[in-house]
Write an enzyme that holds these catalytic residues in place. Structure first.
Site, PDB file in Angstrom:
ATOM      1  N   TYR A  91      20.111  52.847  35.654  1.00  0.00           N
ATOM      2  CA  TYR A  91      19.571  54.148  36.045  1.00  0.00           C
ATOM      3  C   TYR A  91      20.592  55.235  35.669  1.00  0.00           C
ATOM      4  O   TYR A  91      21.784  54.960  35.508  1.00  0.00           O
ATOM      5  CB  TYR A  91      19.314  54.124  37.563  1.00  0.00           C
TER       6      TYR A  91
ATOM      7  N   THR B 140      22.418  57.426  36.955  1.00  0.00           N
ATOM      8  CA  THR B 140      23.689  57.667  37.640  1.00  0.00           C
ATOM      9  C   THR B 140      24.591  56.430  37.688  1.00  0.00           C
ATOM     10  O   THR B 140      25.707  56.510  38.193  1.00  0.00           O
ATOM     11  CB  THR B 140      23.445  58.101  39.092  1.00  0.00           C
ATOM     12  N   LYS B 141      24.114  55.300  37.216  1.00  0.00           N
ATOM     13  CA  LYS B 141      24.890  54.060  37.399  1.00  0.00           C
ATOM     14  C   LYS B 141      26.048  53.982  36.389  1.00  0.00           C
ATOM     15  O   LYS B 141      26.148  54.807  35.488  1.00  0.00           O
ATOM     16  CB  LYS B 141      23.943  52.854  37.297  1.00  0.00           C
ATOM     17  N   ASN B 142      26.905  52.972  36.538  1.00  0.00           N
ATOM     18  CA  ASN B 142      28.152  52.934  35.754  1.00  0.00           C
ATOM     19  C   ASN B 142      27.934  52.949  34.254  1.00  0.00           C
ATOM     20  O   ASN B 142      28.705  53.562  33.536  1.00  0.00           O
ATOM     21  CB  ASN B 142      28.996  51.727  36.164  1.00  0.00           C
TER      22      ASN B 142
END
Ligand SMILES: *Cc1c(COP(=O)(O)O)cnc(C)c1O
Length: 393
Positions: free
Chosen positions: A188, A190-192
């Site tokens: 997604y 915002t993920k790393n």
């Protein structure tokens, strides 16, 4: 006024080049890029197999489905997570059985899991579903033996934990993605690492992996996407109902470029966490997050906790002040047992999980991502410390 958004993805020329290549290739949905993304992700974590899917929610759904989880089954997990974790359990008619967290790591508490299983209160426990909160692996050295003892399969929600690792007994340092039966990742925005929207299931079990490959695209047999290829055939069999959870090549292309930078991203996140910890450690009104000695923390989130007895304002007011001063903040997580849907469906009540509630009442997540400049980091630190000083009791 300086502004630091809560998150900004780190996308560059490589992502653009990869995506353009797909757009110009004439094949934009699941195909060669998705396949390469799977191979490279599997190699990165050290898993035998990886299956790319549309999102982590779908990954969790498919993982539980592949294990045969169904109506009346119980899946043990944490209330201190995003709704997707429990939602995937509910999709299959199974029951999310919440167990409270450890006060320091905010991860599922192995002792409480063991206690619950020992109590005999569960009717059909099938799966243990730990969430590696904020990017710090759960205490798998204690959870795995418990799962084995009670014949539970282990599905990990690693939405926060791409790049995370843990020292696992005899195996030494291993990446998350090679521990339980199945591990689910999120890409997604915002993920790393991100593919805008996307997910991955990793496993060492070929049977489970093959089952998920088929189920992720309507139950069509493997490589059904080749049916439009000159070498492919229009014919396919459907033996079982599947889902529509495949990942497009446009998304996978972004992932291929991101994966090359995952370790660099990781180092930068760890550096920011370290700088924050040094800056906030001496302020008694703040409780900084810690990393256990046996993990490589992925620092997806930097979760700061306020010590209410030292401040005149609560968490909500504190968050609002930071926002007004240009610092984007968020709150992770709103415990699921406080949400109406889980109260109505499963009878959970406020007070059921006091440690999750205590963490929720005092926590806020600060910006932490590789696209932050030194100035951004300094601005967050100055703003947080000034907000504390202005509001000390
Ligand atoms: C983001 C997240 C998910 C869902 O990921 P998607 O890819 O958006 O479906 C699941 N679990 C946790 C803990 C998350 O933070």
């Amino acid at each position: 006024m300086h502004q630091v958004p809560f998150h900004r993805p780190c996308l560059g020329i490589d992502e653009e080049r990869e995506v353009l290549e797909v757009l110009r290739s004439g094949w934009i949905t699941t195909g060669p890029k998705a396949k390469r993304f799977e191979q490279e992700f599997a190699a990165y974590v050290g898993a035998r197999r990886a299956v790319a899917v549309a999102h982590c929610t779908g990954a969790l759904h498919l993982a539980l489905w592949a294990l045969g989880v169904g109506a009346g089954d119980e899946v043990i997990t944490t209330p201190f997570t995003f709704t997707a974790t429990a939602e995937a359990i509910a999709y299959l008619g199974a029951r999310p059985v919440f167990v409270d967290i450890e006060p320091e790591s905010l991860n599922l508490d192995p002792a409480k899991v063991e206690q619950l299983l020992q109590s005999g209160r569960l009717k059909r426990p099938r799966v243990l579903l730990p969430v590696h909160f904020a990017g710090q692996a759960c205490d798998m050295n204690r959870l795995l033996p418990t799962a084995e003892c009670y014949k539970l399969k282990v599905v990990e929600d690693a939405a926060h934990a791409a790049g995370s690792a843990i020292r696992l007994g005899h195996r030494g340092m291993v990446k998350v993605g090679t521990i339980g039966n199945l591990t689910c990742f999120s890409f997604y925005a915002t993920k790393n690492i991100t593919t805008a929207e996307g997910g991955m299931v990793t496993t060492d079990d070929d049977v489970l992996a093959d089952r998920i490959v088929v189920a992720s695209l309507h139950g069509m047999n493997r490589d059904a996407w080749k049916r439009y290829d000159a070498t492919g055939s229009w014919y396919y069999e459907i033996d079982d109902l599947g889902f529509k959870y495949n990942l497009s090549d446009v998304h996978a292309a972004i992932g291929l470029a991101q994966l090359k930078r995952v370790d660099e991203f990781q180092r930068r996140r760890a550096q920011i966490a370290c700088t924050y910890n040094e800056a906030f450690g001496a302020q008694a009104a703040l409780q900084t997050p810690t990393a256990r000695a046996d993990v490589a923390h992925a620092w997806h989130l930097y979760v700061l906790r306020l010590r209410g007895e030292r401040l005149r304002i609560g968490r909500d007011a504190f968050v609002e002040l930071l926002r007004r001063r240009g610092v984007g903040v968020s709150v992770h997580c709103i415990p699921l047992h406080l949400m109406r849907v889980y109260q109505v469906k499963y009878g959970y009540r406020p007070g059921d999980f006091p440690l999750a509630e205590d963490a929720y009442s005092r926590c806020l997540s600060l910006p932490i991502y590789p696209a932050m400049s030194e100035r951004d980091v300094d601005y967050v630190i100055d703003t947080v410390l000034a907000t504390v000083r202005d509001n000390l009791r």
